[in-house]
Design a protein around this motif. Structure first.
Motif, PDB file in Angstrom:
ATOM      1  N   PRO A  95     -41.735  11.072 -34.026  1.00 17.38           N
ATOM      2  CA  PRO A  95     -42.733   9.973 -34.531  1.00 17.38           C
ATOM      3  C   PRO A  95     -41.825   8.672 -34.668  1.00 17.38           C
ATOM      4  CG  PRO A  95     -41.486  11.282 -36.173  1.00 17.38           C
ATOM      5  CD  PRO A  95     -41.329  11.977 -34.888  1.00 17.38           C
ATOM      6  N   PHE A  96     -42.576   7.644 -35.076  1.00 17.92           N
ATOM      7  CA  PHE A  96     -41.925   6.341 -35.122  1.00 17.92           C
ATOM      8  C   PHE A  96     -40.733   5.914 -35.750  1.00 17.92           C
ATOM      9  CE2 PHE A  96     -41.904   2.167 -37.304  1.00 17.92           C
ATOM     10  CZ  PHE A  96     -41.809   1.548 -36.132  1.00 17.92           C
ATOM     11  N   SER A  97     -40.964   6.636 -37.048  1.00 13.94           N
ATOM     12  CA  SER A  97     -39.645   6.583 -37.827  1.00 13.94           C
ATOM     13  C   SER A  97     -38.503   7.050 -37.505  1.00 13.94           C
ATOM     14  CB  SER A  97     -39.948   7.254 -39.223  1.00 13.94           C
ATOM     15  OG  SER A  97     -40.223   8.617 -38.868  1.00 13.94           O
ATOM     16  N   LYS A  98     -38.475   7.824 -36.351  1.00 15.61           N
ATOM     17  CA  LYS A  98     -37.154   8.350 -35.811  1.00 15.61           C
ATOM     18  C   LYS A  98     -36.960   7.684 -34.235  1.00 15.61           C
ATOM     19  CE  LYS A  98     -37.353  12.709 -38.356  1.00 15.61           C
ATOM     20  NZ  LYS A  98     -37.299  14.290 -38.058  1.00 15.61           N
ATOM     21  N   TRP A  99     -37.547   6.697 -34.067  1.00 14.77           N
ATOM     22  CA  TRP A  99     -37.385   5.983 -32.760  1.00 14.77           C
ATOM     23  C   TRP A  99     -36.235   5.086 -32.983  1.00 14.77           C
ATOM     24  CZ3 TRP A  99     -42.723   3.627 -30.441  1.00 14.77           C
ATOM     25  CH2 TRP A  99     -43.411   4.758 -30.121  1.00 14.77           C
ATOM     26  N   ASN A 100     -35.437   4.787 -31.601  1.00 17.79           N
ATOM     27  CA  ASN A 100     -34.259   3.753 -31.854  1.00 17.79           C
ATOM     28  C   ASN A 100     -34.933   2.332 -32.051  1.00 17.79           C
ATOM     29  OD1 ASN A 100     -34.768   2.391 -29.412  1.00 17.79           O
ATOM     30  ND2 ASN A 100     -33.723   4.133 -28.122  1.00 17.79           N
ATOM     31  N   SER A 101     -34.066   1.343 -32.362  1.00 20.05           N
ATOM     32  CA  SER A 101     -34.205   0.035 -32.371  1.00 20.05           C
ATOM     33  C   SER A 101     -35.062  -0.572 -31.615  1.00 20.05           C
ATOM     34  CB  SER A 101     -33.102  -0.723 -32.988  1.00 20.05           C
ATOM     35  OG  SER A 101     -33.350  -2.060 -33.382  1.00 20.05           O
ATOM     36  N   SER A 102     -34.703  -0.614 -30.317  1.00 17.22           N
ATOM     37  CA  SER A 102     -35.346  -1.292 -29.205  1.00 17.22           C
ATOM     38  C   SER A 102     -37.160  -0.638 -28.897  1.00 17.22           C
ATOM     39  CB  SER A 102     -34.628  -1.139 -27.820  1.00 17.22           C
ATOM     40  OG  SER A 102     -34.364   0.320 -27.585  1.00 17.22           O
ATOM     41  N   GLN A 103     -37.055   0.716 -29.183  1.00 16.39           N
ATOM     42  CA  GLN A 103     -38.235   1.562 -29.118  1.00 16.39           C
ATOM     43  C   GLN A 103     -39.011   0.755 -30.340  1.00 16.39           C
ATOM     44  OE1 GLN A 103     -36.843   5.385 -29.335  1.00 16.39           O
ATOM     45  NE2 GLN A 103     -36.576   5.603 -27.111  1.00 16.39           N
ATOM     46  N   ARG A 104     -38.709   0.612 -31.397  1.00 19.69           N
ATOM     47  CA  ARG A 104     -39.559   0.179 -32.569  1.00 19.69           C
ATOM     48  C   ARG A 104     -40.000  -1.391 -32.187  1.00 19.69           C
ATOM     49  NH1 ARG A 104     -35.109   2.274 -36.861  1.00 19.69           N
ATOM     50  NH2 ARG A 104     -36.054   4.625 -37.166  1.00 19.69           N
ATOM     51  N   GLN A 105     -39.003  -1.947 -31.572  1.00 20.93           N
ATOM     52  CA  GLN A 105     -39.357  -3.549 -31.460  1.00 20.93           C
ATOM     53  C   GLN A 105     -40.504  -3.496 -30.428  1.00 20.93           C
ATOM     54  OE1 GLN A 105     -35.765  -5.554 -30.139  1.00 20.93           O
ATOM     55  NE2 GLN A 105     -34.561  -4.468 -32.067  1.00 20.93           N
ATOM     56  N   ALA A 106     -40.478  -2.613 -29.248  1.00 24.59           N
ATOM     57  CA  ALA A 106     -41.613  -2.599 -28.361  1.00 24.59           C
ATOM     58  C   ALA A 106     -42.958  -2.381 -29.106  1.00 24.59           C
ATOM     59  CB  ALA A 106     -41.353  -1.514 -27.344  1.00 24.59           C
ATOM     60  N   ALA A 107     -42.859  -1.330 -30.037  1.00 24.99           N
ATOM     61  CA  ALA A 107     -44.159  -0.896 -30.864  1.00 24.99           C
ATOM     62  C   ALA A 107     -44.612  -2.083 -31.468  1.00 24.99           C
ATOM     63  CB  ALA A 107     -43.544   0.276 -31.663  1.00 24.99           C
ATOM     64  N   MET A 108     -43.764  -2.758 -31.974  1.00 24.31           N
ATOM     65  CA  MET A 108     -44.253  -4.036 -32.813  1.00 24.31           C
ATOM     66  C   MET A 108     -44.887  -5.184 -31.920  1.00 24.31           C
ATOM     67  SD  MET A 108     -43.646  -3.645 -36.226  1.00 24.31           S
ATOM     68  CE  MET A 108     -44.319  -1.829 -35.919  1.00 24.31           C
ATOM     69  N   ILE A 109     -44.225  -5.149 -30.814  1.00 28.83           N
ATOM     70  CA  ILE A 109     -44.978  -6.091 -29.814  1.00 28.83           C
ATOM     71  C   ILE A 109     -46.104  -5.789 -29.403  1.00 28.83           C
ATOM     72  CG2 ILE A 109     -44.418  -7.088 -27.790  1.00 28.83           C
ATOM     73  CD1 ILE A 109     -41.476  -7.309 -28.095  1.00 28.83           C
ATOM     74  N   SER A 110     -46.274  -4.473 -29.340  1.00 27.73           N
ATOM     75  CA  SER A 110     -47.573  -3.833 -28.719  1.00 27.73           C
ATOM     76  C   SER A 110     -48.646  -4.207 -29.918  1.00 27.73           C
ATOM     77  CB  SER A 110     -47.422  -2.374 -28.412  1.00 27.73           C
ATOM     78  OG  SER A 110     -47.364  -1.683 -29.599  1.00 27.73           O
ATOM     79  N   LEU A 111     -48.407  -4.130 -31.128  1.00 26.38           N
ATOM     80  CA  LEU A 111     -49.099  -4.303 -32.173  1.00 26.38           C
ATOM     81  C   LEU A 111     -49.571  -5.752 -32.159  1.00 26.38           C
ATOM     82  CD1 LEU A 111     -48.022  -2.478 -35.394  1.00 26.38           C
ATOM     83  CD2 LEU A 111     -49.943  -1.911 -33.946  1.00 26.38           C
ATOM     84  N   LYS A 112     -48.604  -6.710 -32.131  1.00 24.09           N
ATOM     85  CA  LYS A 112     -49.059  -7.915 -32.296  1.00 24.09           C
ATOM     86  C   LYS A 112     -49.715  -8.407 -31.239  1.00 24.09           C
ATOM     87  CE  LYS A 112     -45.588 -10.717 -30.739  1.00 24.09           C
ATOM     88  NZ  LYS A 112     -46.133 -11.880 -29.641  1.00 24.09           N
ATOM     89  N   GLN A 113     -49.707  -8.054 -30.041  1.00 28.44           N
ATOM     90  CA  GLN A 113     -50.321  -8.278 -28.788  1.00 28.44           C
ATOM     91  C   GLN A 113     -51.695  -7.472 -28.425  1.00 28.44           C
ATOM     92  OE1 GLN A 113     -47.622  -7.751 -25.610  1.00 28.44           O
ATOM     93  NE2 GLN A 113     -46.600  -9.833 -25.847  1.00 28.44           N
ATOM     94  N   SER A 114     -52.033  -6.643 -29.549  1.00 26.86           N
ATOM     95  CA  SER A 114     -53.096  -5.710 -29.251  1.00 26.86           C
ATOM     96  C   SER A 114     -54.488  -6.360 -29.249  1.00 26.86           C
ATOM     97  CB  SER A 114     -53.090  -4.602 -30.502  1.00 26.86           C
ATOM     98  OG  SER A 114     -54.457  -3.865 -30.612  1.00 26.86           O
ATOM     99  N   PRO A 115     -55.388  -5.925 -28.363  1.00 25.05           N
ATOM    100  CA  PRO A 115     -56.737  -6.658 -28.326  1.00 25.05           C
ATOM    101  C   PRO A 115     -57.743  -6.217 -29.438  1.00 25.05           C
ATOM    102  CG  PRO A 115     -56.808  -4.717 -26.862  1.00 25.05           C
ATOM    103  CD  PRO A 115     -55.307  -5.102 -27.238  1.00 25.05           C
ATOM    104  N   ILE A 116     -57.201  -5.273 -30.455  1.00 27.22           N
ATOM    105  CA  ILE A 116     -57.762  -4.891 -31.706  1.00 27.22           C
ATOM    106  C   ILE A 116     -57.542  -5.613 -32.737  1.00 27.22           C
ATOM    107  CG2 ILE A 116     -58.200  -2.731 -32.860  1.00 27.22           C
ATOM    108  CD1 ILE A 116     -57.810  -0.886 -30.509  1.00 27.22           C
TER     109      ILE A 116
END
Length: 856
Positions: free
Chosen positions: A118-139
């Motif tokens: 789960p996201f809560s157990k990802w490392n910092s760089s992986q979480r950052q990539a996840a936040m960037i994907s949210l920010k850039q989402s077409p949804i």
């Protein structure tokens, strides 16, 4: 359910909290040594209580930060937003939920461990990539989640201060979340851990000794010839200003000590006044002053708290929490626009930036020509009121000193050949550093806000009382059964209000009128809760949407010091279509919390670089006179406003045009780096381009191929929803005024609600369109005009007018009102009639005597 009825959760579950801290770590990770500030930036201000700085401070282990963040999530945002955040955190704590939100991030990572983690157990760089994907989402819903969390977390991170439990007998034990909820948490004078690296000194009052601070608080009343006259209130010049501001007392005025604040007990649940006013801002305070000066008892009901001058802390987080609508966390329903509005005694005038701009001529012409509101003609009744309010709040330009940000705006405009104007300020001293803190209240009595002018004037008449922390539920109205001078049979008439003070309910009877001055967000909600049906209620909302243009300079600017908005650029105010719907460019004050919430986050390193350059930033805002309209309805809790608003395409084009103009101004004034609030904009580093940095003077850089390409990129990005930081500090038009009936407006040209006699609206919601300028002066003057008419009308009804001119004016106004509202005429019997009326009366008496003699 009102806010006071809500019982928020006291904490998150461990899994939810773990997800939340994972997001915090992604946005503001603790990783490595501090980043150096821009060349020329000053060293951090040394403080004895200095804590670790940016990048070396771990927010995820800071109980002061986590409690402040949890308090915002569980108690300050709306119930729906709390539910959405908790649901999102729960989803992120599961493998399935993580896949649902970040499937593309997982698949593109090449790390198979993420498939079952789960996201809560990802490392910092992986979480950052996840936040960037949210920010850039077409949804857009995903972008909404990112934007909301980023604003909240970063805004809190750079503004919070440690709190302790004030009941712990000096143990300085950190306050827990339950302490905040119970009201037992007390802020310390320990700085936010990031402020030192940003060069931010914290509250101004922390930097001076207690003796000097108290001296500055006492020195609040100075004599100003422009605002010292005391004017007589008669029917010819009724309440054209009020009170005297030329006092030389050494103690600031205290509404509690004056006896103005009513302390409601269980036995005071039924009150009666001549006039009941809902709201104490620009509209309500002026109306209270004029009506009380005219001899009528007035009760002002304010939803927010009264914070005395000496109680103003200048702590950003505390001020936003106590003095702003929804703790400054209000947004449109889609989360696209952040909305700032006052919610304290004095309303927006207590926390605004003191910029006083008259209603533009082309806007008034539109109101006259398209809305038939002839009182707004040049040299008409509105001008008389405008002159009076400008004089009373002592708004002027002859004392204006420009701070660092406004000076850069001037420099850039001069270099580009743009004409700029000095704005009037209702500050006594625009040069003093603490003028930059007036958006957090006015600790030193520098601003001529409503609490210093009109509201104090009202209280000093002895006929005005105030109740704060009072939420008005509805307007009481009764059906009229017999035609009268002011109401027609079958019509409704306002007779009072019902309200709540905490859990206590009160009823206030209004013998003469009810006036809503609750602002463009709450006035329509009040009317809707009161079961009025006019389809225009809540519609035609205008927000003056704002986008930022930032410039980083090689020398310190310190945008938190000195008076903000002392300069305005009107070059773009007529818009690309020359239709009067364009933008102004101004400079606000800039404090870390606001900067942190609005600054673009592309990745932790770029975000940190911008924040560490805080003291070198000049922020210019593009303020659009919006042609597009929104809507206000009552929210799910039955009280709060729900705001639906989508940016109009024409407004977007105008804002983008002015945004490019602001960027050029930054370049011409010598900025080393420029950026917009767009989610995809990494900015343009001028100093990093050796060939570009050699071009002198700086204005010639605007013509370079590199800058032209960047500006074209800015244009191409546009203003897609939730991809641009947009905010609003002005709300207007949701109960607009008109004189052609309820088919086009909510109130008539006198501010009286078409559906209900004796119910008036006198705030910015009456504007027929967006004002196209900071709306305080327009609101003050409109309320002054409408309440002056109302005061004369009440005196006319009471047969207290003593001049022929006064009687004649009211007879004409009441005749026109009867024709529009179908009210039976009233025969006036005042003591002093005009000479013609006296002659007629005498002839009648003589004729009666002659008839009697003849008959006899």
């Amino acid at each position: 359910m009102t806010k006071s009825d809500r019982t928020p959760p006291s904490a998150l579950s461990p899994r939810q909290f773990s997800s939340l801290m994972g997001i915090v770590d992604a946005l503001l990770p603790c990783s490595g040594p501090p980043i150096k500030a821009s060349k020329g930036g000053e060293e951090p201000i040394s403080q004895s209580h200095s804590s670790p700085v940016v990048w070396s401070h771990n927010l995820t282990t800071d109980p002061h930060f986590s409690n402040s963040l949890l308090l915002a999530i569980t108690q300050k945002v709306s119930a729906r937003e709390t539910f959405e955040i908790l649901m999102l955190l729960s989803i992120l704590s599961t493998i399935g939920g993580t896949w649902l939100l970040f499937c593309f991030t997982i698949l593109s990572s090449g790390d198979f461990k993420l498939w079952y983690t789960p996201f809560s157990k990802w490392n910092s760089s992986q979480r950052q990539a996840a936040m960037i994907s949210l920010k850039q989402s077409p949804i857009w819903q995903k972008r909404k989640a990112f934007m909301g969390l980023k604003r909240l977390i970063c805004g809190v991170a750079f503004s919070y201060v440690p709190h302790v439990n004030k009941k712990n007998d000096g143990e300085n034990k950190p306050a827990c979340l339950d302490d905040f909820i119970r009201g037992d948490a007390e802020p310390t004078k320990e700085a936010n851990p990031f402020w030192g690296r940003l060069g931010y000194p914290g509250p101004y009052c922390w930097g001076v000794g207690q003796e000097e601070d108290e001296k500055m608080i006492r020195k609040t009343k100075e004599t100003f010839s422009a605002s010292s006259r005391v004017e007589k209130h008669d029917e010819g010049n009724i309440a054209s200003g009020s009170g005297s501001s030329g006092e030389t007392n050494t103690e600031p005025f205290d509404f509690r000590k004056s006896g103005a604040m009513l302390d409601i007990t269980e036995n005071d649940t039924n009150l009666e006044f001549d006039c009941v006013i809902v709201g104490s801002g620009a509209g309500g305070s002026v109306a209270a002053s004029i009506l009380s000066s005219a001899g009528y008892s007035v009760l002002v009901l304010e939803k927010g708290p009264y914070i005395a001058q000496h109680e103003t802390s200048q702590v950003e987080s505390q001020s936003l929490d106590l003095m702003y609508e929804k703790h400054s966390l209000l947004t449109t329903s889609d989360g696209n626009i952040s909305i700032l509005a006052g919610s304290t005694l004095g309303g927006g005038t207590t926390i605004n930036w003191s910029c006083c701009i008259e209603t533009p001529a082309h806007v008034r012409e539109e109101w006259v020509e398209k809305h038939n509101l002839f009182e707004f003609r040049k040299d008409g009744e509105f001008d008389t009121s405008l002159s009076s309010v400008v004089d009373r709040i002592n708004a002027r330009t002859d004392h204006v000193h420009h701070n660092g940000m406004n000076s850069k705006l001037i420099d850039g405009c001069n270099a580009m050949g743009y004409k700029w104007d000095v704005t009037k300020q209702n500050l006594k001293d625009t040069k003093i550093d603490t003028a930059g803190y007036i958006c957090f209240g006015d600790r030193y009595g520098n601003k001529q806000s409503m609490m210093i002018t009109y509201l104090k004037d009202a209280v000093k008449t002895g006929r005005c009382k105030i109740i704060d922390n009072c939420s008005v539920d509805r307007v009481m109205h009764e059906t009229v059964h017999v035609n009268s001078a002011t109401s027609r049979k079958g019509h409704r008439r306002a007779v009072g209000v019902t309200a709540c003070i905490g859990s206590r309910k009160i009823t206030v009877r209004a013998k003469r009128c009810v006036i809503s001055c609750a602002g463009s967000l709450h006035t329509p909600c009040l009317l809707l809760r009161s079961k009025f049906q006019n389809p225009h209620i809540g519609r035609h909302l205008h927000l003056h949407p704002v986008v930022p243009a930032a410039g980083v300079y090689s020398t310190p600017i310190k945008g938190w010091l000195g008076a903000p908005m002392t300069v305005v650029l009107n070059k773009f105010q007529h818009g690309p279509l020359n239709d009067g719907y364009g933008a102004k460019i101004e400079c606000p004050s800039l404090h870390p919390g606001l900067l942190g919430a609005t600054c673009t986050w592309n990745n932790p390193q770029a975000y940190a670089r911008t924040m560490i350059d805080a003291q070198n930033i000049t922020a210019m805002i593009i303020l659009q006179r919006d042609k597009g309209e929104g809507k206000v309805t009552v929210g799910e809790d039955g009280f709060s406003p729900c705001i639906d608003y989508e940016l109009d395409a024409g407004d977007q084009a105008s804002m983008m045009n002015a945004l490019q103009g602001a960027l050029k101004i930054h370049i011409a004034s010598g900025a080393s780096r420029i950026a917009t609030g767009h989610a995809g904009d990494i900015g343009f580093d001028i100093d990093a381009d050796e060939s570009l940095s050699k071009i002198l003077p700086p204005r010639d850089r605007v013509k370079s191929a590199q800058i032209k390409k960047y500006l074209q990129d800015v244009q191409n990005r546009g203003m897609t929803r939730l991809k641009m930081n947009v905010f609003c500090a002005h709300q207007m038009g949701s109960c607009r005024m008109g004189n052609s009936g309820p088919d086009h407006s909510v109130v008539d040209e006198h501010g009286e609600v078409w559906e209900c006699d004796g119910l008036f609206v006198m705030d910015a919601s009456t504007f027929p369109t967006a004002s196209g300028a900071n709306p305080m002066l327009t609101t003050l003057a409109t309320s002054h005009m409408l309440s002056s008419r109302l005061a004369m009308r009440l005196q006319y009804e009471d047969e207290k007018l003593t001049s022929a001119d006064g009687v004649g004016k009211m007879q004409g106004m009441m005749k026109a009102r009867r024709e529009k509202r179908g009210v039976k005429p009233k025969s006036y019997g005042g003591f002093l009639q005009s000479s013609n009326s006296l002659l007629v009366a005498g002839l009648v008496v003589i004729g009666a005597v002659a008839v009697h003699y003849f008959v006899s």
